[in-house]
Enzyme design. Structure first.
Site, PDB file in Angstrom:
ATOM      1  N   CYS A   1       7.316  13.261  -2.055  1.00 22.84           N
ATOM      2  CA  CYS A   1       7.822  14.370  -2.877  1.00 22.84           C
ATOM      3  C   CYS A   1       8.770  15.332  -2.153  1.00 22.84           C
ATOM      4  CB  CYS A   1       6.678  15.103  -3.578  1.00 22.84           C
ATOM      5  SG  CYS A   1       5.411  15.727  -2.481  1.00 22.84           S
TER       6      CYS A   1
ATOM      7  N   GLU B   1       5.088   7.350  -5.487  1.00 22.13           N
ATOM      8  CA  GLU B   1       4.883   8.751  -5.820  1.00 22.13           C
ATOM      9  C   GLU B   1       5.758   9.194  -6.979  1.00 22.13           C
ATOM     10  OE1 GLU B   1       4.505  11.640  -2.713  1.00 22.13           O
ATOM     11  OE2 GLU B   1       4.402  13.257  -4.177  1.00 22.13           O
TER      12      GLU B   1
ATOM     13  N   ASP C   1      -8.474  14.672  -7.708  1.00 20.35           N
ATOM     14  CA  ASP C   1      -8.657  13.459  -6.917  1.00 20.35           C
ATOM     15  C   ASP C   1      -9.323  12.391  -7.771  1.00 20.35           C
ATOM     16  OD1 ASP C   1      -7.534  14.377  -4.611  1.00 20.35           O
ATOM     17  OD2 ASP C   1      -9.393  14.474  -3.449  1.00 20.35           O
TER      18      ASP C   1
ATOM     19  N   GLU D   1     -11.152   8.373  -2.039  1.00 22.14           N
ATOM     20  CA  GLU D   1     -10.050   8.941  -2.837  1.00 22.14           C
ATOM     21  C   GLU D   1      -8.952   7.900  -2.854  1.00 22.14           C
ATOM     22  OE1 GLU D   1      -8.005  12.473  -1.280  1.00 22.14           O
ATOM     23  OE2 GLU D   1      -6.242  11.764  -2.369  1.00 22.14           O
TER      24      GLU D   1
ATOM     25  N   ASN E   1      -4.284  10.732  -6.281  1.00 25.36           N
ATOM     26  CA  ASN E   1      -4.461  12.095  -6.770  1.00 25.36           C
ATOM     27  C   ASN E   1      -3.346  12.462  -7.736  1.00 25.36           C
ATOM     28  OD1 ASN E   1      -2.240  12.624  -5.211  1.00 25.36           O
ATOM     29  ND2 ASN E   1      -3.386  13.631  -3.587  1.00 25.36           N
TER      30      ASN E   1
ATOM     31  N   CYS F   1       3.190  16.229  -8.614  1.00 22.93           N
ATOM     32  CA  CYS F   1       3.347  14.852  -8.151  1.00 22.93           C
ATOM     33  C   CYS F   1       1.998  14.153  -8.189  1.00 22.93           C
ATOM     34  CB  CYS F   1       3.905  14.833  -6.733  1.00 22.93           C
ATOM     35  SG  CYS F   1       2.826  15.634  -5.539  1.00 22.93           S
TER      36      CYS F   1
ATOM     37  N   ARG G   1      -5.137   1.931  -1.091  1.00 20.10           N
ATOM     38  CA  ARG G   1      -6.379   2.511  -1.629  1.00 20.10           C
ATOM     39  C   ARG G   1      -6.758   1.857  -2.958  1.00 20.10           C
ATOM     40  NH1 ARG G   1      -7.388   8.000   0.732  1.00 20.10           N
ATOM     41  NH2 ARG G   1      -6.924   7.608   2.927  1.00 20.10           N
TER      42      ARG G   1
END
Ligand code: ATP
Ligand code: ZN
Ligand code: MG
Length: 500
Positions: free
Chosen positions: A303, A352, A413, A431, A434, A459, A466
């Site tokens: 971002c 992102e 999250d 996590e 998010n 964002c 993950r």
């Protein structure tokens, strides 16, 4: 608050002869300053003239900063006495500057900051500055120093306290297919290889196919349906961008720093080349001579660079809201002791999405994003997961985000149960992504405007490693056992490479 500044002006000529006029000037100046409201009051409490120098002591009890008075006094002197007596201020000197202010909480231990000695007594702090020059005052360091002391005392109370966490939504419990650590098992199968340096991985065809499927699902099921457009950003982030976002002060110990060669001059590199050819080793001392100091780092999150791309721009109402995403820049983070498997690595692949628009546009997007994400995690992955409000460090410190229930700004999250870590109630969940709305924090720092609307931004960090481990930890490595929704995207794995 109390400010006590002792300093002097050195004039171009002896000023003893205009002692009386100077006295009158100072009492007039005091009168004028004193006329301000009590909050802004400051006073030249005493002065002394010696040859070319005027020594003085300015004290303020309110919001007025004596150092700001210095330039004012200097200008007034040259206006009122300068022309008449052909004198001018040649140098401003500050011999000592003491600032006393109140703290909200009683410090638990001493605090140090650069440029001043800090003394703490109960809820009172005193900063003693020495050798302050004009430039220092002009740059507004003083207020930031006061804030830094306050922040350090506040932090003493946060230390050891976990991040704020409040559950929003939980899926039902789901029976996992197995309870093994997917990274370890993939390494055994040769789908994955530990990278050549810490926290990096080499994805062989099978693991690469799974990671790439995650990317495809994120784009086709979440980003494209919501109208996000792809952009491609630079991987190397210069410090001025991180200065604006606050990352440079927030996580300097997590960056991978980038250095440029100091020169491309082949002659300057000759010795290094000789040494490399002869010793077949890297001579770090010689190398260092040809390297610059770092001025940039590897992407930490995408971002900041996206905001930079809009810096100073006015966006037309028709282009709002802006929905863009980057999936090209690879993130680098020095995770040190926290590394584990492919889920906490030093080099990872994220998508992102970034959104800029009005408050209403972003709140509505958040609902839609959550809906799409739910669809992926419930209908395609079929995993056990939950959402929680969390408050990251920078928001907590800025005191911007309230710590209660439903909120406009803040971070959610998304966490998955990891059966290999043990009991679902007692173990730590992972996590895996998010979603944040950050108000006007970044649009302000990058001066991004619209024709008329007030802009907000936010964002969401989709971590492909993950997503992969969250899915595999519950669903195993056998595609036959995978849920139908996922099999629609990947029903069998590439054959891979057999090693003897
Ligand atoms: P954590 O608390 O796990 O360190 P974070 O708060 O540092 O995560 P963010 O900066 O919020 O993470 O990044 C958003 C997303 O980026 C995470 O949800 C995760 O998907 C991914 N991510 C962050 N750090 C890593 C890492 N070291 N390895 C793999 N993915 C990561
Ligand atoms: Zn971000
Ligand atoms: Mg982290």
């Amino acid at each position: 608050m109390k400010f006590d500044l002792k300093g002097s002006f050195t004039f171009s000529d002896n000023i003893l002869s205009i002692k009386e006029e100077m006295g009158k000037f100072i009492s007039d100046f005091n009168e004028n300053l004193l006329k301000g409201d009590a909050e802004k009051r400051a006073e030249i409490e005493s002065f002394k003239i010696e040859k070319k120098s005027l020594f003085f002591n300015i004290v303020s009890h309110g919001s007025f900063r004596p150092h700001n008075a210095l330039l004012q006094i200097k200008n007034s002197i040259s206006k009122e006495l300068g022309k008449k007596h052909h004198i001018g201020v040649r140098e401003i000197k500050i011999d000592s500057y003491e600032i006393e202010f109140d703290l909200e909480k009683k410090p638990l231990k001493e605090v140090d900051i650069p440029f001043a000695e800090v003394k703490l007594e109960g809820k009172k702090a005193t900063m003693a500055l020495t050798n302050v020059d004009e430039e220092f005052l002009r740059r507004n360091y003083i207020d930031r120093m006061i804030n830094r002391v306050k922040e350090k005392v506040d932090n003493q109370y946060y230390e050891g306290k976990g991040e704020y966490w409040k559950s929003i939504w939980e899926s039902e419990e789901k029976e996992p297919v197995w309870s093994k650590d997917p990274t370890e098992e993939m390494v055994k199968l040769d789908w994955l290889k530990q990278g050549p340096t810490k926290g990096k991985w080499f994805y062989r065809p099978q693991a690469a196919a799974i990671l790439k499927t995650m990317e495809e699902i994120a784009i086709k099921e979440v980003l494209q349906p919501l109208g996000f457009q792809e952009i491609i950003e630079s991987q190397i982030v210069p410090f001025d961008i991180w200065l604006k976002t606050g990352h440079l002060e927030g996580m300097p110990s997590e960056f991978y720093y980038v250095v440029e060669p100091a020169t491309r001059d082949v002659e300057k590199w000759e010795k290094f080349v000789d040494l490399t050819k002869i010793t077949k080793e890297v001579d770090f001392n010689e190398l260092q001579k040809n390297l610059s100091v770092p001025t940039a780092g590897i992407c930490y999150a995408q971002c900041p660079m996206i905001y930079w791309s809009f810096k100073g721009k006015t966006i037309s109402e028709e282009s709002l809201p802006i929905f863009v995403y980057d999936k090209t820049a690879v993130s680098g983070r020095y995770e040190s002791g926290g590394r584990h498997g492919i889920e906490r690595v030093d080099e990872f692949h994220r998508i992102e999405p970034v959104y800029i628009g009005t408050r209403e546009q972003l709140l509505s997007l958040r609902e839609k994003l959550i809906e799409r994400y739910k669809h992926v995690f419930n209908d395609i992955f079929d995993i056990e997961w939950r959402m929680a409000w969390v408050t990251p460090w920078y928001m907590q410190q800025a005191g911007k985000i309230g710590a209660t229930g439903e909120q406009d700004c803040g971070t959610i999250d998304f966490e998955a149960y990891m059966p290999y870590r043990g009991d679902r109630k007692k173990s730590e969940w992972l996590e895996f992504q998010n979603l944040s709305i950050l108000g006007d924090k970044y649009v302000k720092s990058f001066n991004i405007k619209s024709q008329k609307s007030e802009l907000w931004s936010g964002c969401s960090g989709i971590g492909l490693e993950r997503w992969t481990t969250a899915f595999l930890a519950q669903k195993g490595l056998d595609p036959d056992e995978w849920p139908a929704g996922f099999k629609r995207y990947l029903k069998e794995l590439p054959k891979g490479i057999e090693f003897l």
